[in-house]
Motif scaffolding. Sequence first.
Motif, PDB file in Angstrom:
ATOM      1  N   ARG A 172      51.810  50.595  25.946  1.00 53.60           N
ATOM      2  CA  ARG A 172      51.390  52.287  25.371  1.00 53.60           C
ATOM      3  C   ARG A 172      50.386  52.402  26.688  1.00 53.60           C
ATOM      4  O   ARG A 172      49.694  53.111  26.649  1.00 53.60           O
TER       5      ARG A 172
ATOM      6  N   THR B  13      55.294  44.686  15.182  1.00 53.07           N
ATOM      7  CA  THR B  13      53.934  45.241  14.847  1.00 53.07           C
ATOM      8  C   THR B  13      53.608  46.346  15.362  1.00 53.07           C
ATOM      9  O   THR B  13      53.545  46.615  16.328  1.00 53.07           O
ATOM     10  N   ASP B  14      52.929  47.791  14.717  1.00 54.44           N
ATOM     11  CA  ASP B  14      52.175  47.971  15.197  1.00 54.44           C
ATOM     12  C   ASP B  14      50.821  47.757  15.687  1.00 54.44           C
ATOM     13  O   ASP B  14      50.910  46.683  14.953  1.00 54.44           O
ATOM     14  N   HIS B  15      49.841  48.477  16.780  1.00 56.97           N
ATOM     15  CA  HIS B  15      48.760  48.143  17.151  1.00 56.97           C
ATOM     16  C   HIS B  15      47.976  47.650  15.369  1.00 56.97           C
ATOM     17  O   HIS B  15      47.520  48.675  14.631  1.00 56.97           O
TER      18      HIS B  15
ATOM     19  N   ARG C 110      61.180  49.317  16.959  1.00 52.94           N
ATOM     20  CA  ARG C 110      61.068  49.742  18.355  1.00 52.94           C
ATOM     21  C   ARG C 110      62.049  49.241  19.408  1.00 52.94           C
ATOM     22  O   ARG C 110      62.030  47.990  19.680  1.00 52.94           O
TER      23      ARG C 110
ATOM     24  N   HIS D 271      56.266  50.089  23.584  1.00 54.62           N
ATOM     25  CA  HIS D 271      54.662  51.318  22.218  1.00 54.62           C
ATOM     26  C   HIS D 271      54.746  50.237  20.702  1.00 54.62           C
ATOM     27  O   HIS D 271      54.495  50.995  19.983  1.00 54.62           O
ATOM     28  N   HIS D 272      54.729  49.165  21.396  1.00 55.27           N
ATOM     29  CA  HIS D 272      54.760  48.218  20.003  1.00 55.27           C
ATOM     30  C   HIS D 272      54.643  47.270  19.802  1.00 55.27           C
ATOM     31  O   HIS D 272      54.593  46.576  21.219  1.00 55.27           O
ATOM     32  N   ASP D 273      54.408  45.806  19.099  1.00 51.32           N
ATOM     33  CA  ASP D 273      53.723  44.315  19.725  1.00 51.32           C
ATOM     34  C   ASP D 273      54.513  43.859  18.804  1.00 51.32           C
ATOM     35  O   ASP D 273      54.813  42.912  17.754  1.00 51.32           O
TER      36      ASP D 273
END
Length: 321
Positions: free
Chosen positions: A31, A78-80, A89, A105-107
């Motif tokens: 990000r 996963t998202d943050h 993504r 932009h994600h993990d």
Amino acid sequence: MLNRWTTDSAKLIPLSEAAPHSAALWIDLCRPGPIEEQEMQALLPKIPDQGEMRDLELSHRYYRLGEALYMTLVLPGTDHAGQSGQLSRPVSFILTPERLITLRHHDPAAILNLPLRTDLRLLPDRPDLLFLTFCEEIIGQMADLLEQTGDDLAMAAQQIYAQDSRTIPAHLHEALRRIGRKNETLAQVRAALMTLTRALRFFMSDLEDQGVVPPETGRSHEALLRDIDALDLHTDSLDARLGVLTEMTIGLIGLGDNKVAKAQSMVAALFLPPTLIASIYGMNFEHLPGLSHPHGFWLSIGAMFLASIGTWIFFRWRGWF
């Protein structure tokens, strides 16, 4: 956020903040903000935006720009802080002669776990080998997801097939939702394997065009493609199993609903003859046979009871009840 890593030929180690970007073997952009993007402009011809990363056209996901090779994969993660659960993504892998740069932009689990590994099969001392190491880690993560999905489907199958046919399977709706979540997991694994296959073939095709294919790179490339083919077959098997469980669950839910509707219909049918008799004697006519009979009430009650018993015997004889 910008993370930088170097290697000691056995594992990845973080780069100190005082070291320049040129000393990094791997730069991870998570990000990135305007400051990080501006710093990367000196190392890359361009930084793909999220719209380009999501683009389905192959020419927007796999291409060479100057000395940089751009490859975009779709990886589960996963998202943050894991606030959105597992999602899928795009992640861009930008390979240059000096380093590998990842843009995300994600993990994804593969990117988070690789720096912690100390048992890497490949020695990531070159950018191309580091990319193949990432591919191997991604394949391992997909294999873990498929293994977990298979175990969950086995548990769901035991719960579904163990249902008592005489009872209403109330928790089958939860089982159906669980199966639906596993279907989404399989879809994410398929997307990851498909984009990974395209990236590996594009990567090798680019090396062949340049006329430089190191032997260890070629061997690792072939081994990774074989692993992907094996996972594809396993994914197809789980997908077929998931389809059978979905149809079975929906069928059992339908049978349960039919049993409820059938029971309600039977109760209504048993009370229909008594209701008819009561309706007849509830008519407001001045002359109605039997109204003045001293035992008329008990005779009507008996007629209602016998009508219900007769209806029940008829349904049992027909096998409807």
